[in-house]
Design a protein around this motif. Structure first.
Motif, PDB file in Angstrom:
ATOM      1  N   TYR A 259       0.870  -1.168   0.000  1.00  0.00           N
ATOM      2  CA  TYR A 259       0.000   0.000   0.000  1.00  0.00           C
ATOM      3  C   TYR A 259       0.909   1.221   0.000  1.00  0.00           C
ATOM      4  O   TYR A 259       1.405   1.639   1.050  1.00  0.00           O
ATOM      5  CB  TYR A 259      -0.921  -0.013   1.226  1.00  0.00           C
ATOM      6  CG  TYR A 259      -1.901   1.134   1.288  1.00  0.00           C
ATOM      7  CD1 TYR A 259      -3.066   1.111   0.523  1.00  0.00           C
ATOM      8  CD2 TYR A 259      -1.660   2.239   2.092  1.00  0.00           C
ATOM      9  CE1 TYR A 259      -3.973   2.162   0.579  1.00  0.00           C
ATOM     10  CE2 TYR A 259      -2.557   3.295   2.159  1.00  0.00           C
ATOM     11  CZ  TYR A 259      -3.710   3.249   1.396  1.00  0.00           C
ATOM     12  OH  TYR A 259      -4.614   4.301   1.437  1.00  0.00           O
ATOM     13  N   PHE A 262       4.210   1.230   2.127  1.00  0.00           N
ATOM     14  CA  PHE A 262       4.136   0.173   3.132  1.00  0.00           C
ATOM     15  C   PHE A 262       4.077  -1.175   2.419  1.00  0.00           C
ATOM     16  O   PHE A 262       3.227  -1.392   1.550  1.00  0.00           O
ATOM     17  CB  PHE A 262       2.895   0.345   4.010  1.00  0.00           C
ATOM     18  CG  PHE A 262       2.774   1.700   4.666  1.00  0.00           C
ATOM     19  CD1 PHE A 262       3.885   2.347   5.182  1.00  0.00           C
ATOM     20  CD2 PHE A 262       1.544   2.330   4.771  1.00  0.00           C
ATOM     21  CE1 PHE A 262       3.780   3.597   5.786  1.00  0.00           C
ATOM     22  CE2 PHE A 262       1.421   3.579   5.378  1.00  0.00           C
ATOM     23  CZ  PHE A 262       2.547   4.210   5.883  1.00  0.00           C
ATOM     24  N   ARG A 267      -3.098  -8.330   4.263  1.00  0.00           N
ATOM     25  CA  ARG A 267      -3.939  -7.131   4.352  1.00  0.00           C
ATOM     26  C   ARG A 267      -4.097  -6.681   5.802  1.00  0.00           C
ATOM     27  O   ARG A 267      -4.160  -5.490   6.092  1.00  0.00           O
ATOM     28  CB  ARG A 267      -5.319  -7.416   3.738  1.00  0.00           C
ATOM     29  CG  ARG A 267      -5.280  -7.585   2.226  1.00  0.00           C
ATOM     30  CD  ARG A 267      -6.680  -7.794   1.664  1.00  0.00           C
ATOM     31  NE  ARG A 267      -6.645  -7.936   0.219  1.00  0.00           N
ATOM     32  CZ  ARG A 267      -6.675  -6.925  -0.646  1.00  0.00           C
ATOM     33  NH1 ARG A 267      -6.724  -5.680  -0.179  1.00  0.00           N
ATOM     34  NH2 ARG A 267      -6.658  -7.139  -1.948  1.00  0.00           N
ATOM     35  N   ILE A 270      -1.119  -4.650   6.716  1.00  0.00           N
ATOM     36  CA  ILE A 270      -1.212  -3.326   6.094  1.00  0.00           C
ATOM     37  C   ILE A 270      -2.183  -2.451   6.873  1.00  0.00           C
ATOM     38  O   ILE A 270      -1.909  -1.264   7.141  1.00  0.00           O
ATOM     39  CB  ILE A 270      -1.646  -3.431   4.620  1.00  0.00           C
ATOM     40  CG1 ILE A 270      -0.499  -3.989   3.780  1.00  0.00           C
ATOM     41  CG2 ILE A 270      -2.108  -2.078   4.081  1.00  0.00           C
ATOM     42  CD1 ILE A 270       0.688  -3.054   3.619  1.00  0.00           C
ATOM     43  N   HIS A 271      -3.316  -3.022   7.278  1.00  0.00           N
ATOM     44  CA  HIS A 271      -4.292  -2.261   8.071  1.00  0.00           C
ATOM     45  C   HIS A 271      -3.659  -1.788   9.388  1.00  0.00           C
ATOM     46  O   HIS A 271      -3.814  -0.623   9.786  1.00  0.00           O
ATOM     47  CB  HIS A 271      -5.520  -3.116   8.353  1.00  0.00           C
ATOM     48  CG  HIS A 271      -6.521  -2.449   9.243  1.00  0.00           C
ATOM     49  ND1 HIS A 271      -7.305  -1.390   8.841  1.00  0.00           N
ATOM     50  CD2 HIS A 271      -6.845  -2.674  10.560  1.00  0.00           C
ATOM     51  CE1 HIS A 271      -8.075  -0.993   9.841  1.00  0.00           C
ATOM     52  NE2 HIS A 271      -7.820  -1.766  10.893  1.00  0.00           N
ATOM     53  N   LYS A 272      -2.921  -2.689  10.039  1.00  0.00           N
ATOM     54  CA  LYS A 272      -2.253  -2.309  11.289  1.00  0.00           C
ATOM     55  C   LYS A 272      -1.213  -1.215  11.045  1.00  0.00           C
ATOM     56  O   LYS A 272      -1.047  -0.312  11.873  1.00  0.00           O
ATOM     57  CB  LYS A 272      -1.583  -3.535  11.917  1.00  0.00           C
ATOM     58  CG  LYS A 272      -2.576  -4.553  12.478  1.00  0.00           C
ATOM     59  CD  LYS A 272      -1.853  -5.776  13.027  1.00  0.00           C
ATOM     60  CE  LYS A 272      -2.845  -6.793  13.567  1.00  0.00           C
ATOM     61  NZ  LYS A 272      -2.165  -8.034  14.035  1.00  0.00           N
ATOM     62  N   THR A 273      -0.528  -1.286   9.916  1.00  0.00           N
ATOM     63  CA  THR A 273       0.468  -0.261   9.586  1.00  0.00           C
ATOM     64  C   THR A 273      -0.194   1.101   9.405  1.00  0.00           C
ATOM     65  O   THR A 273       0.308   2.119   9.907  1.00  0.00           O
ATOM     66  CB  THR A 273       1.223  -0.657   8.304  1.00  0.00           C
ATOM     67  OG1 THR A 273       1.916  -1.886   8.521  1.00  0.00           O
ATOM     68  CG2 THR A 273       2.210   0.420   7.898  1.00  0.00           C
ATOM     69  N   ILE A 274      -1.310   1.129   8.696  1.00  0.00           N
ATOM     70  CA  ILE A 274      -2.026   2.393   8.478  1.00  0.00           C
ATOM     71  C   ILE A 274      -2.495   2.973   9.805  1.00  0.00           C
ATOM     72  O   ILE A 274      -2.359   4.178  10.066  1.00  0.00           O
ATOM     73  CB  ILE A 274      -3.211   2.173   7.520  1.00  0.00           C
ATOM     74  CG1 ILE A 274      -2.688   1.795   6.123  1.00  0.00           C
ATOM     75  CG2 ILE A 274      -4.089   3.433   7.440  1.00  0.00           C
ATOM     76  CD1 ILE A 274      -3.766   1.329   5.172  1.00  0.00           C
ATOM     77  N   VAL A 275      -3.002   2.106  10.681  1.00  0.00           N
ATOM     78  CA  VAL A 275      -3.452   2.576  11.999  1.00  0.00           C
ATOM     79  C   VAL A 275      -2.256   3.075  12.816  1.00  0.00           C
ATOM     80  O   VAL A 275      -2.343   4.122  13.475  1.00  0.00           O
ATOM     81  CB  VAL A 275      -4.205   1.449  12.742  1.00  0.00           C
ATOM     82  CG1 VAL A 275      -4.495   1.857  14.179  1.00  0.00           C
ATOM     83  CG2 VAL A 275      -5.505   1.112  12.022  1.00  0.00           C
ATOM     84  N   ASP A 276      -1.143   2.348  12.771  1.00  0.00           N
ATOM     85  CA  ASP A 276       0.070   2.799  13.473  1.00  0.00           C
ATOM     86  C   ASP A 276       0.489   4.181  12.989  1.00  0.00           C
ATOM     87  O   ASP A 276       0.861   5.047  13.789  1.00  0.00           O
ATOM     88  CB  ASP A 276       1.221   1.804  13.255  1.00  0.00           C
ATOM     89  CG  ASP A 276       1.077   0.539  14.095  1.00  0.00           C
ATOM     90  OD1 ASP A 276       0.260   0.528  15.029  1.00  0.00           O
ATOM     91  OD2 ASP A 276       1.800  -0.437  13.793  1.00  0.00           O
ATOM     92  N   TYR A 277       0.430   4.387  11.693  1.00  0.00           N
ATOM     93  CA  TYR A 277       0.842   5.667  11.135  1.00  0.00           C
ATOM     94  C   TYR A 277      -0.137   6.776  11.542  1.00  0.00           C
ATOM     95  O   TYR A 277       0.275   7.869  11.933  1.00  0.00           O
ATOM     96  CB  TYR A 277       0.937   5.563   9.610  1.00  0.00           C
ATOM     97  CG  TYR A 277       1.434   6.827   8.963  1.00  0.00           C
ATOM     98  CD1 TYR A 277       2.733   7.267   9.150  1.00  0.00           C
ATOM     99  CD2 TYR A 277       0.600   7.594   8.150  1.00  0.00           C
ATOM    100  CE1 TYR A 277       3.198   8.437   8.558  1.00  0.00           C
ATOM    101  CE2 TYR A 277       1.048   8.760   7.562  1.00  0.00           C
ATOM    102  CZ  TYR A 277       2.355   9.179   7.769  1.00  0.00           C
ATOM    103  OH  TYR A 277       2.794  10.339   7.189  1.00  0.00           O
ATOM    104  N   GLN A 278      -1.422   6.466  11.491  1.00  0.00           N
ATOM    105  CA  GLN A 278      -2.430   7.464  11.860  1.00  0.00           C
ATOM    106  C   GLN A 278      -2.316   7.874  13.323  1.00  0.00           C
ATOM    107  O   GLN A 278      -2.472   9.051  13.664  1.00  0.00           O
ATOM    108  CB  GLN A 278      -3.838   6.914  11.584  1.00  0.00           C
ATOM    109  CG  GLN A 278      -4.185   6.821  10.109  1.00  0.00           C
ATOM    110  CD  GLN A 278      -5.515   6.141   9.875  1.00  0.00           C
ATOM    111  OE1 GLN A 278      -6.005   5.365  10.710  1.00  0.00           O
ATOM    112  NE2 GLN A 278      -6.118   6.406   8.723  1.00  0.00           N
TER     113      GLN A 278
END
Length: 297
Positions: A259, A262, A267, A270-278
């Protein structure tokens, strides 16, 4: 001599826009060459005045920046900063998370910055390591002379081993990276570990691969075969001043879910990565508070 690998796919890297005004020829990572494990992206870039790659995050891959001409500044959220000089390399392990900026330098006495950036997938067990760097100035990159210093070819050994010369760079996962420079026509055989993925990207001149008489020209990526009896590749430069990079890597038996910047193996990751970044955690603690100096001039 072991049997030579052959060209099994040829892709022309067409120039497109990338970043903030940069021009990029992308082969690996394009629709024509989407999957070439462990490699994710190969960009041959040049950056006109005012262009660059301001603050952006990474997780799960290594990025290798090799400057062919000009210079580039870099700075990251962990406090690391410096300059990649012409002929120098930066091997960045993004690991669990980093935010960084890459901004080429401009000036009356500096050539327009040009270089190569390679993204390499990290083995799953290294995806969440702490970020790290391995950097070599031009004079620190070892050079091999397959036919002696007066011969037609020299090899800059960015990583791996070539003709008895070994680089100090230690990737996470197998990866060899060489820059071949022919002053005049000649032939060289480069060993490559059996079964590894390998490709050539042509920078200048013209070359042939193996026993095939087909000529190959600049801006093409040549994907090489990997038969069990092929212990390397024979390359013949047919013109003066022929240059190419030859890169090989150990294939990874794992899914690739990407993504943007990342790269994980599912998937859910990737979702956890997006949440970590947010939320600014697990490697991205400074995601919303840190700003580079070089990316906001």
């Amino acid at each position: 001599m072991p049997s030579s690998r052959k060209v099994i796919q040829k892709v022309l890297a067409v120039e497109t826009d990338e970043g903030a005004g940069s021009k990029v020829r992308r082969s690996i990572g394009s629709p024509q060459l989407r999957n070439l494990t462990p490699f994710l992206i190969l960009d041959h870039f040049h950056t006109p005045a005012g262009a660059g790659f301001p603050d952006h995050p990474h997780r799960g891959q290594a990025t290798v920046t090799y400057m062919l001409e000009g210079e580039s500044l870099h700075e990251d959220s962990a406090g690391h900063k410096g300059k990649i000089k012409a002929g120098g390399v930066q091997w960045m392990i993004a690991g669990r998370g980093i935010i960084h900026a890459e901004m080429p330098q401009y000036g009356d006495n500096l050539p327009e910055p040009r270089g190569m950036q390679l993204w390499i997938d990290l083995p799953k067990e290294y995806k969440m390591v702490e970020p790290s760097y391995q950097e070599l100035d031009p004079e620190e990159i070892p050079v091999a002379y397959p036919q002696g210093e007066d011969g037609p070819v020299k090899v800059k050994v960015i990583s791996g081993k070539s003709h008895g010369v070994e680089s100090p760079v230690r990737p996470l996962g197998g990866c060899w990276y060489f820059h071949f420079i022919f002053s005049k026509p000649g032939t060289v055989f480069q060993d490559i570990p059996t079964g590894w993925t390998a490709f050539i990207y042509i920078l200048k001149g013209q070359l042939r691969v193996g026993s095939d008489s087909t000529p190959h020209e600049p801006y093409h990526t040549l994907v090489l075969s990997a038969a069990p009896d092929e212990g390397g590749v024979e390359v013949t430069a047919t013109e003066d001043n022929t240059e190419f990079v030859l890169i090989a890597g150990e294939p990874l038996n794992q899914p690739v879910v990407q993504y943007g910047p990342f790269v994980m193996t599912s998937r859910d990751e990737i979702h956890k990565t997006i949440v970590d970044y947010q939320y600014g955690r697990n490697g991205f603690e400074k995601a919303h508070t840190w700003k580079s100096k070089i990316g906001h001039l």
